[in-house]
Design a protein around this motif. Structure first.
Motif, PDB file in Angstrom:
ATOM      1  N   UNK A 175      13.763  -9.476  -7.893  1.00 24.55           N
ATOM      2  CA  UNK A 175      12.732 -10.448  -8.248  1.00 24.55           C
ATOM      3  C   UNK A 175      11.388  -9.764  -8.497  1.00 24.55           C
ATOM      4  N   UNK A 176      11.036  -8.837  -7.643  1.00 27.52           N
ATOM      5  CA  UNK A 176       9.760  -8.142  -7.820  1.00 27.52           C
ATOM      6  C   UNK A 176       9.800  -7.267  -9.060  1.00 27.52           C
ATOM      7  N   UNK A 177      10.932  -6.636  -9.314  1.00 28.97           N
ATOM      8  CA  UNK A 177      11.059  -5.848 -10.541  1.00 28.97           C
ATOM      9  C   UNK A 177      10.865  -6.694 -11.780  1.00 28.97           C
ATOM     10  N   UNK A 178      11.489  -7.882 -11.798  1.00 33.39           N
ATOM     11  CA  UNK A 178      11.337  -8.793 -12.936  1.00 33.39           C
ATOM     12  C   UNK A 178       9.905  -9.302 -13.045  1.00 33.39           C
ATOM     13  N   UNK A 179       9.293  -9.606 -11.881  1.00 29.76           N
ATOM     14  CA  UNK A 179       7.926 -10.115 -11.872  1.00 29.76           C
ATOM     15  C   UNK A 179       6.961  -9.070 -12.415  1.00 29.76           C
ATOM     16  N   UNK A 180       7.126  -7.819 -12.002  1.00 25.21           N
ATOM     17  CA  UNK A 180       6.235  -6.775 -12.459  1.00 25.21           C
ATOM     18  C   UNK A 180       6.420  -6.480 -13.942  1.00 25.21           C
ATOM     19  N   UNK A 181       7.649  -6.658 -14.435  1.00 19.18           N
ATOM     20  CA  UNK A 181       7.903  -6.424 -15.863  1.00 19.18           C
ATOM     21  C   UNK A 181       7.168  -7.433 -16.728  1.00 19.18           C
ATOM     22  N   UNK A 182       7.041  -8.668 -16.233  1.00 17.89           N
ATOM     23  CA  UNK A 182       6.434  -9.730 -17.032  1.00 17.89           C
ATOM     24  C   UNK A 182       4.960  -9.959 -16.730  1.00 17.89           C
ATOM     25  N   UNK A 183       4.489  -9.489 -15.577  1.00 18.09           N
ATOM     26  CA  UNK A 183       3.090  -9.730 -15.195  1.00 18.09           C
ATOM     27  C   UNK A 183       2.521  -8.485 -14.532  1.00 18.09           C
ATOM     28  N   UNK A 184       1.827  -7.666 -15.314  1.00 20.77           N
ATOM     29  CA  UNK A 184       1.307  -6.405 -14.801  1.00 20.77           C
ATOM     30  C   UNK A 184       0.072  -6.591 -13.920  1.00 20.77           C
ATOM     31  N   UNK A 185      -0.398  -7.815 -13.771  1.00 18.36           N
ATOM     32  CA  UNK A 185      -1.513  -8.068 -12.867  1.00 18.36           C
ATOM     33  C   UNK A 185      -1.028  -8.422 -11.464  1.00 18.36           C
ATOM     34  N   UNK A 186       0.269  -8.269 -11.225  1.00 20.83           N
ATOM     35  CA  UNK A 186       0.852  -8.678  -9.950  1.00 20.83           C
ATOM     36  C   UNK A 186       0.949  -7.539  -8.945  1.00 20.83           C
ATOM     37  N   UNK A 187       0.358  -6.407  -9.236  1.00 23.02           N
ATOM     38  CA  UNK A 187       0.468  -5.296  -8.292  1.00 23.02           C
ATOM     39  C   UNK A 187      -0.764  -4.404  -8.357  1.00 23.02           C
ATOM     40  N   UNK A 188      -0.949  -3.636  -7.290  1.00 27.40           N
ATOM     41  CA  UNK A 188      -1.956  -2.577  -7.296  1.00 27.40           C
ATOM     42  C   UNK A 188      -1.476  -1.469  -6.366  1.00 27.40           C
ATOM     43  N   UNK A 189      -2.079  -0.317  -6.470  1.00 24.47           N
ATOM     44  CA  UNK A 189      -1.625   0.803  -5.655  1.00 24.47           C
ATOM     45  C   UNK A 189      -2.807   1.568  -5.075  1.00 24.47           C
ATOM     46  N   UNK A 190      -2.522   2.276  -3.978  1.00 24.87           N
ATOM     47  CA  UNK A 190      -3.517   3.087  -3.292  1.00 24.87           C
ATOM     48  C   UNK A 190      -2.903   4.439  -2.938  1.00 24.87           C
ATOM     49  N   UNK A 191      -3.717   5.481  -2.859  1.00 25.96           N
ATOM     50  CA  UNK A 191      -3.193   6.777  -2.415  1.00 25.96           C
ATOM     51  C   UNK A 191      -2.824   6.744  -0.943  1.00 25.96           C
ATOM     52  N   UNK A 192      -1.828   7.517  -0.592  1.00 30.45           N
ATOM     53  CA  UNK A 192      -1.336   7.603   0.784  1.00 30.45           C
ATOM     54  C   UNK A 192      -1.490   9.043   1.272  1.00 30.45           C
ATOM     55  N   UNK A 193      -1.842   9.189   2.548  1.00 31.95           N
ATOM     56  CA  UNK A 193      -2.058  10.516   3.133  1.00 31.95           C
ATOM     57  C   UNK A 193      -1.254  10.668   4.433  1.00 31.95           C
ATOM     58  N   UNK A 194      -0.905  11.902   4.726  1.00 29.09           N
ATOM     59  CA  UNK A 194      -0.146  12.188   5.934  1.00 29.09           C
ATOM     60  C   UNK A 194      -1.112  12.446   7.093  1.00 29.09           C
ATOM     61  N   UNK A 195      -0.771  11.971   8.262  1.00 27.70           N
ATOM     62  CA  UNK A 195      -1.608  12.200   9.435  1.00 27.70           C
ATOM     63  C   UNK A 195      -0.752  12.090  10.693  1.00 27.70           C
ATOM     64  N   UNK A 196      -1.335  12.470  11.828  1.00 25.93           N
ATOM     65  CA  UNK A 196      -0.642  12.316  13.113  1.00 25.93           C
ATOM     66  C   UNK A 196      -1.156  11.062  13.801  1.00 25.93           C
ATOM     67  N   UNK A 197      -0.241  10.208  14.233  1.00 25.10           N
ATOM     68  CA  UNK A 197      -0.653   8.978  14.892  1.00 25.10           C
ATOM     69  C   UNK A 197      -0.910   9.230  16.381  1.00 25.10           C
ATOM     70  N   UNK A 198      -1.192   8.170  17.124  1.00 21.79           N
ATOM     71  CA  UNK A 198      -1.542   8.289  18.544  1.00 21.79           C
ATOM     72  C   UNK A 198      -0.410   8.877  19.379  1.00 21.79           C
ATOM     73  N   UNK A 199       0.814   8.763  18.898  1.00 20.30           N
ATOM     74  CA  UNK A 199       1.962   9.287  19.640  1.00 20.30           C
ATOM     75  C   UNK A 199       2.300  10.722  19.250  1.00 20.30           C
ATOM     76  N   UNK A 200       1.515  11.273  18.310  1.00 18.07           N
ATOM     77  CA  UNK A 200       1.759  12.639  17.876  1.00 18.07           C
ATOM     78  C   UNK A 200       2.793  12.762  16.787  1.00 18.07           C
ATOM     79  N   UNK A 201       3.272  11.618  16.270  1.00 17.85           N
ATOM     80  CA  UNK A 201       4.272  11.635  15.204  1.00 17.85           C
ATOM     81  C   UNK A 201       3.585  11.672  13.843  1.00 17.85           C
ATOM     82  N   UNK A 202       4.287  12.170  12.854  1.00 20.18           N
ATOM     83  CA  UNK A 202       3.762  12.183  11.495  1.00 20.18           C
ATOM     84  C   UNK A 202       3.947  10.810  10.858  1.00 20.18           C
ATOM     85  N   UNK A 203       2.930  10.334  10.205  1.00 21.09           N
ATOM     86  CA  UNK A 203       3.002   9.051   9.507  1.00 21.09           C
ATOM     87  C   UNK A 203       2.253   9.158   8.185  1.00 21.09           C
TER      88      UNK A 203
END
Length: 239
Positions: free
Chosen positions: A144-172
Motif C-alpha cells: 500500500x505504501x509503495x503504491x501510495x508513494x508511486x502516485x503521490x510524491x508529497x506523501x513522504x520525507x526523509x532525514x539523515x541517520x547517524x550511528x551512536x551509542x545509546x545509554x546501554x552502550x549498544x550501537x543504534x
C-alpha cells in the motif's frame, strides 16, 4: 433559439455533475510508517519504488551536508557519535559519517486500493488481513505504501541517520532530531559553540516538514562545508 439550446445543455451538465457529487464516498484509511534504511537497495527490497528510495537518499545526503554537526577535533565528534566514526572534511573539520536515511511515509489509501493490494498477496498472507476491512499485515502495508508513494510524491520525507551509542552502550541509528528530543545537545559542535542561534532549534525546524532535494541542495547553513566524501557507515541496528 441557439441560446435556448445552450442554456438547456448547461443545465443538463450541471444536474449531471450534482448527481455524481451526491454518490457514496469511497472509504479511506490512513497509512503511516517510518523506515530506517542503510542503502537504496535495502529500501527497494521493502517493495518501495526505486526512484522514491533514490530520491529519499539524495534528500538525506543533502540534509546531511547542511545540518551535520561540525567539530574542531575528532575526539569531540567521536564523543557525540561512535569512536572512529567521524571523518575529516576538506576544511580540516570533523563530521559524523552518514549512516543511512529514515523515510517517513504518511498518506491515505482507498478501499479499492486496499482490495487491489490484497489481490497481490499470497493466499496465506491475505487470510490474515481481514475481510473487506483493513487489518494490515507487514506485506500489505508495504504494498500500500509503495503504491501510495508511486502516485503521490508529497506523501513522504526523509532525514539523515547517524550511528551512536545509546545509554546501554549498544550501537543504534537515529536522526539528529530524535536524539535532540531525547536530550542530546551537541554542545561541542561548532554550530552550538559559535552559531548565532541554538543548534537544536535549527535541526528541529529543518526536519519539522518534508524537504525536497531541490530546496535542500540550494540552501546553505550548518554543515554546508562538509566534504562530498561523506558516505555510508557500516552495519548496526535500527532504532
Amino acid at each position: 433559439m441557439k441560446r435556448s439550446k445552450y442554456v438547456q445543455l448547461s443545465l443538463a451538465a450541471s444536474v449531471a455533475m450534482a448527481i455524481s457529487g451526491c454518490g457514496p464516498t469511497e472509504k479511506t484509511y490512513a497509512v503511516q510508517k517510518k523506515y530506517n534504511f542503510q542503502s537504496v537497495q535495502q529500501c527497494a527490497d521493502e517493495k518501495l519504488p526505486v526512484d522514491v528510495c533514490s530520491d529519499a537518499y539524495m534528500t538525506a545526503m543533502a540534509e546531511h551536508r547542511r545540518i551535520a554537526p561540525v567539530y574542531d577535533s575528532q575526539a569531540d565528534c567521536d564523543a557525540d557519535f561512535v569512536a572512529d566514526w567521524c571523518q575529516q572534511d576538506s576544511a580540516g573539520k570533523f563530521i559524523p559519517k552518514l549512516g543511512g536515511f529514515e523515510l517517513t511515509a504518511d498518506g491515505q489509501v482507498t478501499q479499492s486500493q486496499v482490495d487491489a493490494a490484497k489481490a497481490q498477496l499470497p493466499a496465506s498472507e491475505a487470510a490474515n488481513t481481514g475481510g473487506s476491512g483493513f487489518s494490515t499485515s507487514s506485506l500489505l502495508t508495504g504494498l500500500l505504501i509503495g503504491n501510495m508513494l508511486s502516485s503521490n510524491r508529497n506523501s513522504y520525507y526523509s532525514e539523515p541517520v547517524y550511528r551512536y551509542r545509546d545509554d546501554r552502550g549498544s550501537y543504534s541509528n537515529s536522526t539528529l532530531s530524535q536524539r535532540i528530543a531525547k536530550g542530546s545537545t551537541f554542545t561541542k559542535s561548532n554550530q552550538a559553540r559559535y552559531g548565532s542561534s541554538n543548534y537544536a532549534d535549527s535541526v528541529r525546524s529543518s526536519t519539522s516538514k518534508p524537504v525536497s532535494v531541490a530546496s535542500s541542495t540550494s540552501r546553505g547553513g550548518f554543515g554546508s562545508k562538509a566534504s562530498a566524501r561523506s558516505g555510508w557507515g557500516g552495519g548496526g541496528s535500527s532504532s
